[in-house]
Write a protein that holds these residues in place. Sequence first.
Motif, PDB file in Angstrom:
ATOM      1  N   SER A 126     -12.285   1.827  -2.945  1.00  0.00           N
ATOM      2  CA  SER A 126     -11.505   2.465  -3.997  1.00  0.00           C
ATOM      3  C   SER A 126     -10.327   1.570  -4.328  1.00  0.00           C
ATOM      4  CB  SER A 126     -11.016   3.850  -3.571  1.00  0.00           C
ATOM      5  OG  SER A 126     -10.046   3.725  -2.532  1.00  0.00           O
ATOM      6  N   LEU A 127      -9.766   1.748  -5.536  1.00  0.00           N
ATOM      7  CA  LEU A 127      -8.649   0.916  -5.946  1.00  0.00           C
ATOM      8  C   LEU A 127      -7.407   1.150  -5.085  1.00  0.00           C
ATOM      9  CD1 LEU A 127      -7.772  -1.251  -7.928  1.00  0.00           C
ATOM     10  CD2 LEU A 127      -7.037   0.556  -9.492  1.00  0.00           C
ATOM     11  N   PRO A 128      -7.021   2.400  -4.738  1.00  0.00           N
ATOM     12  CA  PRO A 128      -5.848   2.582  -3.871  1.00  0.00           C
ATOM     13  C   PRO A 128      -5.976   1.852  -2.534  1.00  0.00           C
ATOM     14  CG  PRO A 128      -6.432   4.652  -4.904  1.00  0.00           C
ATOM     15  CD  PRO A 128      -7.526   3.698  -5.245  1.00  0.00           C
ATOM     16  N   GLN A 129      -7.172   1.898  -1.936  1.00  0.00           N
ATOM     17  CA  GLN A 129      -7.360   1.231  -0.644  1.00  0.00           C
ATOM     18  C   GLN A 129      -7.250  -0.284  -0.799  1.00  0.00           C
ATOM     19  OE1 GLN A 129     -11.126   0.045   0.248  1.00  0.00           O
ATOM     20  NE2 GLN A 129     -10.011  -1.354   1.567  1.00  0.00           N
ATOM     21  N   ILE A 130      -7.811  -0.833  -1.912  1.00  0.00           N
ATOM     22  CA  ILE A 130      -7.743  -2.283  -2.139  1.00  0.00           C
ATOM     23  C   ILE A 130      -6.296  -2.712  -2.365  1.00  0.00           C
ATOM     24  CG2 ILE A 130      -8.416  -4.122  -3.747  1.00  0.00           C
ATOM     25  CD1 ILE A 130     -11.016  -2.505  -4.239  1.00  0.00           C
ATOM     26  N   VAL A 131      -5.557  -1.920  -3.163  1.00  0.00           N
ATOM     27  CA  VAL A 131      -4.147  -2.227  -3.409  1.00  0.00           C
ATOM     28  C   VAL A 131      -3.352  -2.202  -2.111  1.00  0.00           C
ATOM     29  CG1 VAL A 131      -2.037  -1.366  -4.514  1.00  0.00           C
ATOM     30  CG2 VAL A 131      -4.181  -1.477  -5.818  1.00  0.00           C
ATOM     31  N   ASP A 132      -3.611  -1.214  -1.256  1.00  0.00           N
ATOM     32  CA  ASP A 132      -2.923  -1.135   0.044  1.00  0.00           C
ATOM     33  C   ASP A 132      -3.190  -2.380   0.879  1.00  0.00           C
ATOM     34  OD1 ASP A 132      -1.654   1.236  -0.343  1.00  0.00           O
ATOM     35  OD2 ASP A 132      -3.185   2.475   0.625  1.00  0.00           O
TER      36      ASP A 132
END
Length: 950
Positions: A126-132
Amino acid sequence: KVMVSNEVKPHGAGDSKATHLWELLHSLILSFHEVSPAAERLRYILSEEDDMPTPTLFTEMDTLQREGDELEWKESARWVKFEEKVEEGGERWSKPHVSTLSLHSLFELRTCLQTGTVLLDLEGYSLPQIVDDIIERQIEEGMISPDLREKISFVLLRKHRHQTKKPIHRSLADIGKSSSSTSECHAQSRSMNDIADTPSTDQLKNKFMKKIPRDAEASNVLVGEVDFLNKPFVAFVRLAQATTLGGLTEVPVPTRFLFILLGPQGKAKSYNEIGRAIATLMVDDLFSDVAYKARDREDLIAGIDEFLDEVIVLPPGEWDPKIRIEPPKKVPSADKRKSVFSLNELGQMNGTAGGGGGLAEDEEIFCGGLYLDIKRKLPWLPSDFYEGFHIQSISAVLFIYLGCITNAITFGGLLGDATDNYQGVMESFLGTALAGSVFCLFSGQPLIILSSTGPILIFEKLLFEFSKNNAIDYMELRLWIGIHSCLQCFVLVATDASYIIKYMTRFTEEGFSSLISFIFISDAIKKMVGAFKYYPINTDFKPDYVTTYKCECLAPDPNSAVFLPSLDWSQLSKKECLKYGGSLVGKSCKYVPDLALMSFILFFGTYSMTVSLKKFKFSRYFPTKLRKLISDFSIFMSIMTFVGLDMLMGLKTPKLIVPTEFKPTRPDRGWLVMPFGKNPWWMYLASFVPALLVTILIFMDQQISAVIVNRKENKLKKGCGYHLDLFWVGVLMATCSFMGLPWYVAATVISIAHIDSLKMESESSAPGEQPQFLGVREQRVTGILVFVLTGVSIFLAPVLKFIPMPVLYGVFLYMGVASLSGIQFWDRIKLYMMPSKHQPDFSYLRHVPLRRVHLFTLIQITCLAVLWILKSTFLAIIFPVMILGLMVVRKMLDMVFSQHDLAWLDDLLPEKEKKKKDDAKKKGKEKEKKKAKPDDSEEEVRNSGFCCPL
């Protein structure tokens, strides 16, 4: 002399301009070395064998925008192959155009990848996990402080507004919820992320998906400026598995790559140019390969260095950067660039025309060529049938069918006149159907269309006159000539004589095909000119004297036997008046409608409409599929249009006449010819001599047509079958001789038209990219259907009788003109009438002096003129010798032109001794490899530009 080290940088390296100058100096110095470190690195990256091809990348660039007090990512550009920008009005996409990048932005991008975060094969769902994960890596490496985590995360997870969506109008409640500045964004909860988890309805219904291949993946570029950073935040991410990241991308394509650039305010234009630079690199064929196979940061930088080596700079004073460069009609393949860095290509010799050692092996085996042809074609047999079931095949069948029946009727009529109806239109129809369908079913190259030819007609005429003058039975003598010719064809097949065609270069091919094309064109025009003789235009008609024009029926003498007193002679029609013995008196009695003019309208209208509709697929109007459909059915639509016009006018133009009864044209002959009883026994042996002439004629005509059909420009994949084709032509010679039917051989123009009607182009092409020619729909269905329809045409006579002959002459003209397109000889003739500055940029004009090109063309024109003159006399029977004469002339050209010039204008003749040495070397190499990869030799031959090993 300057020495530069990778580890030591000059003072002031922190300064941006100084860094770029140092990088440029470093690249220049490395370029003096034989192989730069970047090239060496790419060589090992791209030489790794991978069964899975690199997917096509769809690249989208989003820029950070402020809507009131809220932030959102707005789509600003996209790439499949060429760039499309959102125009300033924001309501439409620009036309696809070639991306023009500043050299400065490429150097800045290189610096970004050197100093930023590079995460390869990141496990992301997911994008939030990648950003983190990206932020965590930057914090670990000390690039950003931990207190920026929430601010960066908040910005990167804002909603994405794509060009498919209308502007979002926010409610008062939404405005009240917005924060006043991004510096307060740390107060926002993670649950307020605007990015959608799943693709929206707009994404799923986006029609742009038609332009993207099914296996495509996405690369997303996010660039923007924020007020809480004092240095750029850069990240390049490659996911281990392509993942659909909700509303991130305009189309529901899984994302594989992510490039993020956030920086301090005041440099938005610079950030935008860097984003365009990485987006353009991602759709570059070679760099995308590097991006997929890169093992670390240095591999990506090496890919940029290679891109910089290939990039071309346009001087700012000589070019306007505001001009958008139109996509080229043909984009050069990246294979040449890739081969430079491929270890597999090093030390390997090019493929050869003979397919390596195939030729030497074939010479050692009896019927070796025929055996290899059958072996090559058998695996393709199932696909030869199921691949024919396509809508394009319908248009091809209708087009070739009309060409075949017109040819059969024309040839049948001429043959009937030449042989006193021993062979006529009915025999021509039956022979065409039988020979054509059997050949398409069993031959090595089913795209070839069999037909009767002019030299065969002349031979039949001379043979009939000889038989008549010497009291010899024509049909029995013809049967024995056919049997001998069949056996001679078998001898040629068994001895692999078809290998002589390797000496038929472009010079011979173009001379032969041009002659046949000109014959088609001249015959079509001659038939139209003949219509003006049969139906002369009423030039004597004077409109001012229309009152004097009349025609009356006068009764015969009352004392004559045919006088009928009860008739009102003044009321009879023209036919009735003549039927009952009356006479016509008056100036208008001989008046006939201007049928010649109407015939010319039908003739030229059919041709010009066909040409226009054939080019319609390149038009700017209507969707691609409709344009392609109109182009495929151009000939059928033209014929139906002018048949309808003819019916509407109601004039008695000459119509197609088809036999209506299934019986021989001559009543005193049957469908079988007996081999004995009518001629002396020695005639059975003596017929070997004329049969030899027929065999040479058949062999040369068949094989040259096959060479033209199998030329590398057609991109045939299933190989050829010269020996197998000749075998079946021989069988059909004997069969047709026993049934008293004409002899058949490959028809060059109709075969070229068949191929042209079956050409395939890429359906999913990038915006702005011209559809790529993929090859020809190789199958047996269209040919079989054409000849089956030809056979049942006698039952279609009630329908076919409505087709005017001038319409079919227009089809003949189109066939002749279309077969000339793409012939280098024809292009070189047109150069005589062009000033040098207006001449096309042909490759041979770059390497051969223009005067030498004109001399080569003049020799070809002279040969063609000699062939035309001989063709027009009784000497046309020695047509095969003429073709052999072309090969002799081509050999003599080696004394006039250098091998360099001939290599560009023609093909070089193979050297026998050199060929044997090459075969021996290749055999040795194949033994060393122990046939580890059985398909290598076939691929090598295909890549070398030849359709199959002979």
